[in-house]
Design a protein around this motif. Structure first.
Motif, PDB file in Angstrom:
ATOM      1  N   ILE A 148       0.849  -1.207   0.000  1.00  0.00           N
ATOM      2  CA  ILE A 148       0.000   0.000   0.000  1.00  0.00           C
ATOM      3  C   ILE A 148       0.881   1.253   0.000  1.00  0.00           C
ATOM      4  O   ILE A 148       0.651   2.185  -0.783  1.00  0.00           O
ATOM      5  N   ILE A 149       1.910   1.272   0.818  1.00  0.00           N
ATOM      6  CA  ILE A 149       2.783   2.460   0.880  1.00  0.00           C
ATOM      7  C   ILE A 149       3.441   2.697  -0.481  1.00  0.00           C
ATOM      8  O   ILE A 149       3.455   3.815  -0.987  1.00  0.00           O
ATOM      9  N   PHE A 150       3.966   1.639  -1.097  1.00  0.00           N
ATOM     10  CA  PHE A 150       4.633   1.851  -2.395  1.00  0.00           C
ATOM     11  C   PHE A 150       3.630   2.237  -3.483  1.00  0.00           C
ATOM     12  O   PHE A 150       3.961   3.021  -4.366  1.00  0.00           O
ATOM     13  N   ASN A 151       2.411   1.754  -3.386  1.00  0.00           N
ATOM     14  CA  ASN A 151       1.393   2.208  -4.352  1.00  0.00           C
ATOM     15  C   ASN A 151       1.069   3.687  -4.138  1.00  0.00           C
ATOM     16  O   ASN A 151       0.901   4.434  -5.100  1.00  0.00           O
ATOM     17  N   PHE A 152       1.003   4.121  -2.888  1.00  0.00           N
ATOM     18  CA  PHE A 152       0.781   5.559  -2.619  1.00  0.00           C
ATOM     19  C   PHE A 152       1.967   6.383  -3.158  1.00  0.00           C
ATOM     20  O   PHE A 152       1.783   7.459  -3.722  1.00  0.00           O
ATOM     21  N   ILE A 153       3.173   5.865  -2.973  1.00  0.00           N
ATOM     22  CA  ILE A 153       4.356   6.598  -3.461  1.00  0.00           C
ATOM     23  C   ILE A 153       4.279   6.751  -4.976  1.00  0.00           C
ATOM     24  O   ILE A 153       4.517   7.823  -5.524  1.00  0.00           O
ATOM     25  N   GLU A 154       3.882   5.685  -5.677  1.00  0.00           N
ATOM     26  CA  GLU A 154       3.755   5.779  -7.145  1.00  0.00           C
ATOM     27  C   GLU A 154       2.700   6.815  -7.532  1.00  0.00           C
ATOM     28  O   GLU A 154       2.868   7.565  -8.481  1.00  0.00           O
ATOM     29  N   ARG A 155       1.603   6.849  -6.758  1.00  0.00           N
ATOM     30  CA  ARG A 155       0.526   7.828  -7.071  1.00  0.00           C
ATOM     31  C   ARG A 155       0.982   9.253  -6.743  1.00  0.00           C
ATOM     32  O   ARG A 155       0.505  10.217  -7.353  1.00  0.00           O
ATOM     33  N   SER A 156       1.926   9.398  -5.810  1.00  0.00           N
ATOM     34  CA  SER A 156       2.329  10.730  -5.333  1.00  0.00           C
ATOM     35  C   SER A 156       3.119  11.523  -6.383  1.00  0.00           C
ATOM     36  O   SER A 156       3.370  12.710  -6.187  1.00  0.00           O
ATOM     37  N   HIS A 157       3.509  10.874  -7.478  1.00  0.00           N
ATOM     38  CA  HIS A 157       4.237  11.607  -8.525  1.00  0.00           C
ATOM     39  C   HIS A 157       3.306  12.441  -9.387  1.00  0.00           C
ATOM     40  O   HIS A 157       3.763  13.195 -10.234  1.00  0.00           O
ATOM     41  N   TYR A 158       1.998  12.291  -9.193  1.00  0.00           N
ATOM     42  CA  TYR A 158       1.017  12.951 -10.073  1.00  0.00           C
ATOM     43  C   TYR A 158       0.109  13.886  -9.272  1.00  0.00           C
ATOM     44  O   TYR A 158      -0.083  13.692  -8.072  1.00  0.00           O
ATOM     45  N   PRO A 159      -0.513  14.840  -9.981  1.00  0.00           N
ATOM     46  CA  PRO A 159      -1.499  15.694  -9.290  1.00  0.00           C
ATOM     47  C   PRO A 159      -2.823  14.966  -9.054  1.00  0.00           C
ATOM     48  O   PRO A 159      -2.983  13.809  -9.493  1.00  0.00           O
ATOM     49  N   THR A 160      -3.776  15.638  -8.408  1.00  0.00           N
ATOM     50  CA  THR A 160      -5.056  14.998  -8.067  1.00  0.00           C
ATOM     51  C   THR A 160      -5.796  14.508  -9.318  1.00  0.00           C
ATOM     52  O   THR A 160      -6.393  13.439  -9.311  1.00  0.00           O
ATOM     53  N   CYS A 161      -5.831  15.328 -10.352  1.00  0.00           N
ATOM     54  CA  CYS A 161      -6.441  14.981 -11.646  1.00  0.00           C
ATOM     55  C   CYS A 161      -7.933  14.605 -11.552  1.00  0.00           C
ATOM     56  O   CYS A 161      -8.310  13.455 -11.860  1.00  0.00           O
ATOM     57  N   PRO A 162      -8.779  15.576 -11.182  1.00  0.00           N
ATOM     58  CA  PRO A 162     -10.212  15.277 -11.031  1.00  0.00           C
ATOM     59  C   PRO A 162     -10.874  14.712 -12.280  1.00  0.00           C
ATOM     60  O   PRO A 162     -11.886  14.001 -12.183  1.00  0.00           O
ATOM     61  N   THR A 163     -10.307  14.980 -13.458  1.00  0.00           N
ATOM     62  CA  THR A 163     -10.906  14.466 -14.700  1.00  0.00           C
ATOM     63  C   THR A 163     -11.022  12.940 -14.682  1.00  0.00           C
ATOM     64  O   THR A 163     -11.958  12.375 -15.255  1.00  0.00           O
ATOM     65  N   VAL A 164     -10.077  12.283 -14.019  1.00  0.00           N
ATOM     66  CA  VAL A 164     -10.082  10.810 -13.970  1.00  0.00           C
ATOM     67  C   VAL A 164     -11.347  10.285 -13.269  1.00  0.00           C
ATOM     68  O   VAL A 164     -11.840   9.192 -13.583  1.00  0.00           O
ATOM     69  N   TYR A 165     -11.877  11.076 -12.318  1.00  0.00           N
ATOM     70  CA  TYR A 165     -12.970  10.585 -11.458  1.00  0.00           C
ATOM     71  C   TYR A 165     -14.347  11.139 -11.817  1.00  0.00           C
ATOM     72  O   TYR A 165     -15.345  10.720 -11.246  1.00  0.00           O
TER      73      TYR A 165
END
Ligand SMILES: O=C(O)C(=O)C[C@]1(C(=O)O)C=C[C@@H](O)C=C1
Length: 257
Positions: free
Chosen positions: A26-43
């Motif tokens: 979980i921590i490493f998945n969060f770290i991978e996600r942390s390289h990007y902005p929130t990007c509301p368009t995805v949701y």
């Protein structure tokens, strides 16, 4: 633990060891996600700026649903520790079935918190782990892919509550049967809660976030994850949702006796 060997699956120590290993994923998945902005368009559902043919929902939903359809065909959801986000869309495997021995009650697949997990992830976790608030059109696919990894690892962790609940039920059938018959939710929460274990988890997460969240050769460099928000996510979301899964599973447990 080995899902073909029921004894190993219902051993509380094995279950807790597995929960500890999942922290790293979980921590490493969060770290991978942390390289990007929130990007509301995805949701955003049915975003006019991002039209998806023949589909109603968000870009993330589209990607997750199609990935799950393929993963179901390679047996992902035959494994009792995997729970689909789109249970109505999963397909029959193209590989022969494994026929895992049953360790959980037959209604267990109906205990599915994935809608709630997705909602909490988008509204509360993405803003905490993202690099900054904003869109990134060139990274829509990468961000949805990282989100799916985060969501699937959180889902596996939270639904592991079913194994914890089954192990606790089998360890004290008399107590749990009484609480279930009386629908004593407060009593059930009390008996499944182990504050010492929870404290230990939060302490360990602080250390892990401290060590994994920054380049060890440049401690002054940018932090990808902080102990504060990792502890917040576990304390306020992950552990409480795991307990909700445990309680919902236990409340129906006598149906299977
Ligand atoms: O390890 C347990 O006994 C669990 O029930 C799991 C868990 C958790 O989510 O990590 C949840 C409740 C307990 O208070 C301790 C830990």
């Amino acid at each position: 633990m080995d899902f073909l060997k029921p004894d190993t699956v219902l051993d509380l120590k094995n279950i807790r060891d597995e929960l500890v290993r999942m922290e790293d994923t979980i921590i490493f998945n969060f770290i991978e996600r942390s390289h990007y902005p929130t990007c509301p368009t995805v949701y955003r559902e049915n975003d006019p700026a991002l039209k998806i043919p023949d589909f109603s929902g968000s870009f993330l939903d589209w990607a997750l649903m199609h990935l799950e359809m393929v993963q179901s065909q390679i047996r992902r959801f035959e494994s009792p520790d995997e729970t689909p986000f789109f249970p109505d869309k999963i397909l029959a495997p193209i590989l022969p079935s494994i026929n895992y021995p049953r360790v959980l009650a037959s209604y267990s697949p109906q205990v599915n918190y994935n809608d709630k997990i997705k909602d909490v992830y988008i509204k509360q976790i993405v803003p905490l782990v993202s690099k900054y608030d904003g869109d990134s059109w060139e990274n829509l696919g990468s961000i949805a892919s990282r989100d799916i990894e985060c969501l699937q690892s959180l889902s596996r962790r939270i639904h592991f509550g079913k194994f914890v609940a089954e192990a606790k039920f089998q360890a004290d059938r008399a107590l749990y049967s009484k609480l279930i018959k009386e629908k004593d939710i407060e009593g059930l929460y009390k008996s499944i809660t182990n504050e010492a274990v929870e404290e230990k988890i939060l302490e360990r997460l602080c250390v892990k976030a401290d060590v994994y969240g920054v380049d060890p050769t440049n401690k002054e460099g940018q932090r990808k994850i902080t102990p504060e928000y990792l502890v917040k996510i576990y304390k306020e979301l992950v552990i409480p949702l795991t307990k909700e899964v445990e309680i919902e599973y236990l409340l129906r447990r006598l149906e299977s006796e």
